[in-house]
Structure formats: structure tokens, C-alpha cells
Design a protein around this motif. Structure first.
Motif, PDB file in Angstrom:
ATOM      1  N   GLU A 199      -8.920 -11.668  -0.937  1.00  0.00           N
ATOM      2  CA  GLU A 199      -9.864 -10.545  -0.884  1.00  0.00           C
ATOM      3  C   GLU A 199      -9.298  -9.367  -0.090  1.00  0.00           C
ATOM      4  OE1 GLU A 199     -13.477 -12.244   0.688  1.00  0.00           O
ATOM      5  OE2 GLU A 199     -14.127 -12.921  -1.298  1.00  0.00           O
ATOM      6  N   ALA A 200      -8.028  -9.110  -0.293  1.00  0.00           N
ATOM      7  CA  ALA A 200      -7.384  -7.981   0.382  1.00  0.00           C
ATOM      8  C   ALA A 200      -7.844  -6.662  -0.227  1.00  0.00           C
ATOM      9  CB  ALA A 200      -5.862  -8.104   0.276  1.00  0.00           C
ATOM     10  N   GLU A 201      -7.845  -5.631   0.593  1.00  0.00           N
ATOM     11  CA  GLU A 201      -8.232  -4.302   0.133  1.00  0.00           C
ATOM     12  C   GLU A 201      -7.096  -3.678  -0.680  1.00  0.00           C
ATOM     13  OE1 GLU A 201      -9.526  -1.869   3.415  1.00  0.00           O
ATOM     14  OE2 GLU A 201     -10.434  -3.582   4.415  1.00  0.00           O
TER      15      GLU A 201
ATOM     16  N   TRP B  25       0.821  -1.216   0.000  1.00  0.00           N
ATOM     17  CA  TRP B  25       0.000   0.000   0.000  1.00  0.00           C
ATOM     18  C   TRP B  25       0.849   1.257   0.000  1.00  0.00           C
ATOM     19  CZ3 TRP B  25      -0.517   4.051   3.493  1.00  0.00           C
ATOM     20  CH2 TRP B  25      -1.584   4.928   3.258  1.00  0.00           C
ATOM     21  N   VAL B  26       1.864   1.306   0.860  1.00  0.00           N
ATOM     22  CA  VAL B  26       2.672   2.519   0.947  1.00  0.00           C
ATOM     23  C   VAL B  26       3.444   2.745  -0.349  1.00  0.00           C
ATOM     24  CG1 VAL B  26       4.682   1.409   2.039  1.00  0.00           C
ATOM     25  CG2 VAL B  26       4.253   3.836   2.406  1.00  0.00           C
ATOM     26  N   LEU B  27       3.876   1.683  -1.001  1.00  0.00           N
ATOM     27  CA  LEU B  27       4.555   1.831  -2.297  1.00  0.00           C
ATOM     28  C   LEU B  27       3.587   2.335  -3.359  1.00  0.00           C
ATOM     29  CD1 LEU B  27       6.737  -1.399  -2.211  1.00  0.00           C
ATOM     30  CD2 LEU B  27       7.591   0.944  -2.260  1.00  0.00           C
TER      31      LEU B  27
ATOM     32  N   GLU C  21      -4.155   1.358   9.988  1.00  0.00           N
ATOM     33  CA  GLU C  21      -5.567   1.484  10.365  1.00  0.00           C
ATOM     34  C   GLU C  21      -6.100   2.887  10.131  1.00  0.00           C
ATOM     35  OE1 GLU C  21      -7.331  -1.031  13.707  1.00  0.00           O
ATOM     36  OE2 GLU C  21      -5.259  -0.709  14.389  1.00  0.00           O
ATOM     37  N   ASP C  22      -5.245   3.903  10.330  1.00  0.00           N
ATOM     38  CA  ASP C  22      -5.716   5.275  10.143  1.00  0.00           C
ATOM     39  C   ASP C  22      -5.630   5.740   8.698  1.00  0.00           C
ATOM     40  OD1 ASP C  22      -3.000   5.613   9.758  1.00  0.00           O
ATOM     41  OD2 ASP C  22      -2.691   6.948  11.477  1.00  0.00           O
ATOM     42  N   GLY C  23      -5.148   4.880   7.826  1.00  0.00           N
ATOM     43  CA  GLY C  23      -5.071   5.229   6.412  1.00  0.00           C
ATOM     44  C   GLY C  23      -4.048   6.300   6.080  1.00  0.00           C
ATOM     45  N   GLN C  24      -3.117   6.547   6.990  1.00  0.00           N
ATOM     46  CA  GLN C  24      -2.134   7.610   6.801  1.00  0.00           C
ATOM     47  C   GLN C  24      -0.755   7.031   6.530  1.00  0.00           C
ATOM     48  OE1 GLN C  24      -3.072  10.974   6.851  1.00  0.00           O
ATOM     49  NE2 GLN C  24      -5.107  10.018   6.923  1.00  0.00           N
ATOM     50  N   LEU C  25      -0.004   7.704   5.683  1.00  0.00           N
ATOM     51  CA  LEU C  25       1.379   7.309   5.450  1.00  0.00           C
ATOM     52  C   LEU C  25       2.197   7.515   6.720  1.00  0.00           C
ATOM     53  CD1 LEU C  25       1.967   8.901   1.937  1.00  0.00           C
ATOM     54  CD2 LEU C  25       2.068   6.462   2.458  1.00  0.00           C
ATOM     55  N   PRO C  26       3.202   6.693   6.956  1.00  0.00           N
ATOM     56  CA  PRO C  26       4.039   6.893   8.148  1.00  0.00           C
ATOM     57  C   PRO C  26       4.739   8.238   8.096  1.00  0.00           C
ATOM     58  CG  PRO C  26       5.019   5.284   6.656  1.00  0.00           C
ATOM     59  CD  PRO C  26       3.636   5.549   6.157  1.00  0.00           C
TER      60      PRO C  26
END
Length: 342
Positions: A84-86, A67-69, A231-236
Motif C-alpha cells: 500500500e505504498a503511495e 518516485w524521483v524517476l 517528506e517535503d515532496g520536493q525533488l533533491p
């Protein structure tokens, strides 16, 4: 083809970079969240464009960087449809072809470690990326996450062992420093399924194993069903005091243009030898300490501002960064290319 095998020592995970020399498109197989910076630096240094990330399965021992990439590069994510991953763009099924321009892989369903385990075989059958299904002289465990020793035996003996004997096996993990094997070697010498072992031999072996669950399983599994999205949908969070770029060697760098615009905000550290200092130097250093003396004199470097170290080429000053970090300086950067790049 450009090929690199990368390793995460914490989880003993292999990440694989495949890239086409003509199109310069690249893909990563099984990237690790904590190694995002490393992987992006390698892609950049090799002049590549990351267009695809593929996970062989939903890992239980580390969080994927998929996801981060995707957020940082716009690449697509591929993984098994059954998971069934998001956030997945390419939902892989058995014998589905996928890849990047110039490189084609075929996804093979190889369940048993998990239901969603897949192996990726190169179109010419010269390489296979086996995830946790087939390891070097071993295999993935089958005691959790829909695992099945019977299914794993079939996946290995019927699917993977049907590949050419000289097909090189690249697993997702190795815990003993081994990097690759071949299908022939595993047929002959795999401690669990090789040497003519039948299903009973294998299943009894797997059922007799009593292993503790992976330390990060409670954290990793839910995150990997989100393709590694927090979980918060934010990039580190990343350092925001400068436009830092990281090298594959792990060195934080800034360019001369940024430095010129922010000279008053940093402490400039010159680590060249005294006989190299001259009036033609375009930078007026705040502190000059030869690299060989820096460990003993690091207390002379102020801590009230970020520190930018430089030398002639940027090589010596890259080591200065590590010395500064060891001494407690948190905001540090190397001048990219040193004085010869100005």
C-alpha cells in the motif's frame, strides 16, 4: 533484450535494467535513490525510454528511486499491492503479468522477509529477480517488518524452487561480490535452505541469527512507503549554474550551444598539449594547462567562476574534471564532445 546489472556499494544493492531492443522501452528493478543520476545517464546513453520502475519490496537498507524517476521521466511505478505504498501505478498481486513493450514479467508473491516481498520472473523463465527472498547461498532476514521464517521457507521451497533449474537468480543484494546464481545451485548449495534442509532446519537457523537492524531502517521504511518521495515532496536540489548532463561515467557536461551563450560566466580551461594549440581553435581559453601538468598547476585555475574544461574530443578534459574537483572546484563541467563537436 538489453540487460544490465548495476550495483550500489553503500547498501550492496543490485539494480537491474531491462529493455527491449525493438521498442527501446526500459524498466528498472530496485533502483536506489542516490544512484538516480547514474541510472538516467545509462538509459539516455543506450537510447532508451524509461517507462516502468518496479520494487521487489519495501526496502529497509536504502531508499528507492522510484518516485524521483517518475518525476523525471513520467515512468510508472509497480510494487506489491499489500505494501500500500503511495504514488504506485501498478499494484501487483500474485501471478500478475506486467512489464514493458517486448518484455513481460510475472510477479510472484514470496513473503517471509516482509509480507510485501515479490519475485519477478521473466516470461520464458530464464531469469528471476528474487529481491530479498532468495539470495546467493542465503536469504533475506525474517526478524522484522512482518517477517516470518516459516513463510520464507515456503516461498523459497514451494514457489522459487519450482522454477526451472537453469533459471538464473538475480537477487536484490549480495555482500560478497557474487552477481548471479541458478535455481539448481541454490537447491543444492544454499547454506540455509539448500541440500535437503527441511522447515525445522531452516526456521531454527533463522531464529538463531542475531543481526543488528539496518542502519537506515528508520529513514528508509517510511520513505519507501512513499515510493521514495521525500517528506517535503520536493525533488533533491541540483546544480543550477548550467544545464548539466551527466554521463554514465559520472562526468558533468555542457554542450557547445550553452557554452556559446554563457562564455562570460565561466573560466575556459584548455587541457591539450602545447603543440595542439593553433589559431583555428574556435574557443579562446582563459587558461591552458596540458592535462599531464594539471595536478601540479591546478592552483593556476581561478575559483571565482565555474570552470569548463575542453580538449579535442572531450576525453582528456573529462579526467580534468576529477582533478579540479579534488582541488576544491565545485562548479565544473566538461565540454561535451570537445572541439570536434563544435
Amino acid at each position: 533484450m538489453i540487460f544490465r546489472q548495476l550495483f550500489d556499494t553503500t547498501s550492496s544493492t543490485f539494480t537491474y535494467l531491462l529493455a527491449d531492443e525493438v521498442s527501446k522501452e526500459a524498466m528498472l528493478i530496485d533502483p536506489v535513490f542516490e544512484k538516480t543520476q547514474r541510472d538516467l545517464a545509462l538509459v539516455k546513453e543506450l537510447g532508451l525510454t524509461l517507462t516502468l520502475v518496479a520494487d521487489t519490496h519495501a526496502h529497509a537498507d536504502h531508499i528507492t528511486a522510484a518516485w524521483v524517476l517518475k518525476q523525471k521521466t513520467g515512468c510508472k511505478i509497480a510494487s506489491a499491492k499489500v505494501i500500500e505504498a503511495e504514488h504506485v501505478d501498478i499494484h501487483l498481486e500474485h501471478e500478475q503479468a506486467f512489464g514493458i513493450r517486448g518484455i513481460t514479467l510475472t510477479a510472484l508473491s514470496t513473503p517471509g522477509h516482509t509480507d510485501g516481498c515479490m519475485s519477478f520472473v521473466l516470461s520464458d523463465h530464464s531469469m528471476v529477480f528474487t529481491g530479498d527472498a532468495l539470495l546467493i547461498r542465503g536469504c533475506g532476514r525474517s526478524d522484522f517488518q512482518q517477517g516470518s521464517a516459516q513463510k520464507l521457507y515456503e516461498s523459497i521451497t514451494q514457489t522459487l524452487f519450482s522454477l526451472p533449474n537453469d533459471c538464473i537468480v538475480y537477487p536484490a543484494h549480495d555482500y560478497n561480490g557474487r552477481e548471479q546464481s541458478t535455481i539448481w545451485e541454490e537447491k543444492q548449495f544454499n547454506a540455509r535452505v539448500g541440500g535437503g534442509a527441511n522447515e525445522t532446519d531452516f526456521v531454527e537457523y533463522m531464529h538463531a541469527m542475531k543481526l543488528p537492524h539496518p542502519k537506515k531502517i528508520a529513514e528508509a521504511l517510511p520513505a519507501n512507503l512513499r515510493s521514495g518521495c521525500p517528506e517535503d515532496g520536493q525533488l533533491p536540489p541540483e546544480p543550477d549554474w548550467a544545464n548539466l548532463e551527466y554521463t554514465y561515467a559520472g562526468v558533468p557536461e555542457i554542450d557547445s550551444e550553452w557554452l556559446e551563450q554563457n562564455l562570460s560566466k565561466v573560466t575556459l580551461l584548455d587541457v591539450r598539449q602545447e603543440d595542439e594549440l593553433d589559431t583555428s581553435n574556435p574557443l579562446d581559453a582563459d587558461v591552458a594547462i596540458p592535462l599531464g601538468e594539471l595536478r601540479d598547476r591546478v592552483g593556476e585555475v581561478p575559483k571565482d567562476k565555474p570552470v569548463v574544461a575542453f580538449c579535442r574530443s572531450g576525453r582528456r578534459s573529462s579526467l580534468a574534471i576529477n582533478i579540479l574537483k579534488d582541488a576544491g572546484h565545485e562548479q565544473v563541467a566538461n565540454l561535451k564532445g570537445g572541439l570536434i563537436a563544435i
